[in-house]
Design a protein around this motif. Structure first.
Motif, PDB file in Angstrom:
ATOM      1  N   ARG A  44      -3.460  -3.437 -10.579  1.00  0.00           N
ATOM      2  CA  ARG A  44      -2.866  -3.764  -9.283  1.00  0.00           C
ATOM      3  C   ARG A  44      -2.386  -5.208  -9.296  1.00  0.00           C
ATOM      4  NH1 ARG A  44      -1.163   0.344  -7.129  1.00  0.00           N
ATOM      5  NH2 ARG A  44      -0.943   0.642  -9.384  1.00  0.00           N
ATOM      6  N   GLU A  74      -3.148  -3.873   1.184  1.00  0.00           N
ATOM      7  CA  GLU A  74      -3.828  -2.606   1.463  1.00  0.00           C
ATOM      8  C   GLU A  74      -3.114  -1.431   0.806  1.00  0.00           C
ATOM      9  OE1 GLU A  74      -6.941  -0.294   2.792  1.00  0.00           O
ATOM     10  OE2 GLU A  74      -6.711  -2.483   2.746  1.00  0.00           O
ATOM     11  N   SER A  75      -1.781  -1.444   0.847  1.00  0.00           N
ATOM     12  CA  SER A  75      -1.037  -0.338   0.228  1.00  0.00           C
ATOM     13  C   SER A  75      -1.191  -0.363  -1.290  1.00  0.00           C
ATOM     14  CB  SER A  75       0.440  -0.407   0.615  1.00  0.00           C
ATOM     15  OG  SER A  75       1.040  -1.605   0.137  1.00  0.00           O
ATOM     16  N   SER A 103       0.662  -8.743   3.230  1.00  0.00           N
ATOM     17  CA  SER A 103       0.870  -7.538   4.040  1.00  0.00           C
ATOM     18  C   SER A 103       0.870  -6.257   3.212  1.00  0.00           C
ATOM     19  CB  SER A 103       2.192  -7.646   4.798  1.00  0.00           C
ATOM     20  OG  SER A 103       3.278  -7.749   3.880  1.00  0.00           O
ATOM     21  N   LYS A 104       1.044  -6.397   1.883  1.00  0.00           N
ATOM     22  CA  LYS A 104       1.105  -5.220   1.018  1.00  0.00           C
ATOM     23  C   LYS A 104      -0.191  -5.002   0.237  1.00  0.00           C
ATOM     24  CE  LYS A 104       6.114  -5.458   0.425  1.00  0.00           C
ATOM     25  NZ  LYS A 104       7.237  -5.541  -0.541  1.00  0.00           N
ATOM     26  N   TYR A 139      -3.802  -1.465  -2.888  1.00  0.00           N
ATOM     27  CA  TYR A 139      -5.161  -0.982  -3.136  1.00  0.00           C
ATOM     28  C   TYR A 139      -5.236   0.539  -3.003  1.00  0.00           C
ATOM     29  CZ  TYR A 139     -10.021   0.153  -2.117  1.00  0.00           C
ATOM     30  OH  TYR A 139     -11.265   0.736  -2.107  1.00  0.00           O
ATOM     31  N   GLU A 140      -4.674   1.081  -1.931  1.00  0.00           N
ATOM     32  CA  GLU A 140      -4.757   2.519  -1.678  1.00  0.00           C
ATOM     33  C   GLU A 140      -4.003   3.324  -2.734  1.00  0.00           C
ATOM     34  OE1 GLU A 140      -6.638   4.087   0.258  1.00  0.00           O
ATOM     35  OE2 GLU A 140      -7.393   2.430   1.489  1.00  0.00           O
ATOM     36  N   SER A 141      -2.856   2.822  -3.168  1.00  0.00           N
ATOM     37  CA  SER A 141      -2.119   3.532  -4.220  1.00  0.00           C
ATOM     38  C   SER A 141      -2.906   3.522  -5.533  1.00  0.00           C
ATOM     39  CB  SER A 141      -0.734   2.919  -4.419  1.00  0.00           C
ATOM     40  OG  SER A 141      -0.824   1.565  -4.847  1.00  0.00           O
TER      41      SER A 141
END
Length: 255
Positions: free
Chosen positions: A198, A207-208, A204-205, A210-212
């Motif tokens: 990662r 969390e996305s 702002s990105k 991390y989730e991806s």
């Protein structure tokens, strides 16, 4: 019995060119296996613990045997049983050391090699970026190269996997940003641990990103084999504080 990385020994015959020949014969018995190759690589054996000395079926001796304990053994021999488990390492003169009926592997018997930093999914880029150009030029060249067709990527990854295996690699630490290499790993004779990489500097990105990564990790863990892995970060200079905190927290919680 001594502990070996990835539970494998490789028999390697080193030449100046270090070229390997094609696989001549390959025998698998469950998770244990050995290979008979010509040229630089002779054999590959599974090593399991605890060792069992029953049903010894073959001995292999060589010019120099490396065991990771003490000095290399000149004219050392390994004994394997009927499931390819190495059960004993012998010095010349020890009880059980008998070259009659044993296979001679000229060269060295060495522990299986570990590739601790691999990018299998980028195999199709081999030779397409100038060496020693520095990080800035590397990134510039990388961004200018158009994505290859999926079929050519898969072929390049398969060839790279086979090339590593044929020179005695038994364990690979592979860095993945996507899932394109997962199928190759599932079918590989080697053991892989995948680092889901990662990166991103935008808060702002975080969390996305991390989730991806978690979604990729879940896909990896569904493989029938070589499903071990965890999230990882590219570098301190390429991640935001939020992403750093999110991934590190996840690693602490999942072990």
């Amino acid at each position: 019995m001594f502990a070996m990385p990835a539970n494998t020994l490789a028999v390697a015959r080193f030449k100046e060119s270090f070229r390997h020949e094609h696989l001549q014969n390959k025998i698998k018995t469950g998770a244990s296996f050995y290979r008979i190759l010509s040229g630089n690589l002779c054999c590959l054996f599974s090593v399991d613990a605890p060792a069992c000395k029953q049903n010894i079926v073959k001995g292999y001796y060589t010019d120099l045997l490396f065991t990771l304990k003490g000095l290399p053994v000149q004219s050392g021999m390994v004994l394997v049983n009927d499931d390819d488990t190495i059960v004993e390492v012998l010095h010349p003169g020890q009880d059980g050391y008998d070259i009659q009926g044993a296979m001679y592997c000229p060269g060295w018997i060495v522990p299986g090699f570990i590739n601790s930093h691999c990018h299998l999914e980028l195999s199709h880029l081999e030779g397409k970026i100038p060496a020693h150009s520095g990080l800035d030029e590397f990134i510039e060249h990388l961004s200018s190269i158009r994505d290859a067709e999926l079929a050519s990527k898969q072929l390049a990854m398969k060839k790279a996997d086979q090339a590593m295996s044929e020179v005695g690699t038994v364990f690979v630490g592979d860095i993945s940003n996507g899932s394109s290499s997962f199928g190759i790993k599932a079918d590989s004779s080697m053991t892989y641990h995948t680092f889901i990489e990662r990166f991103g500097l935008h808060r702002s990105k975080a969390e996305s990103a991390y989730e991806s990564g978690k979604a990729l990790l879940k896909e990896l863990q569904s493989l029938r084999r070589n499903h071990a892995g965890n999230l990882s970060l590219h570098a301190p200079y390429s991640v935001s504080e939020e992403l750093l905190s999110r991934v590190c927290t996840d690693l602490v919680q999942t072990g």
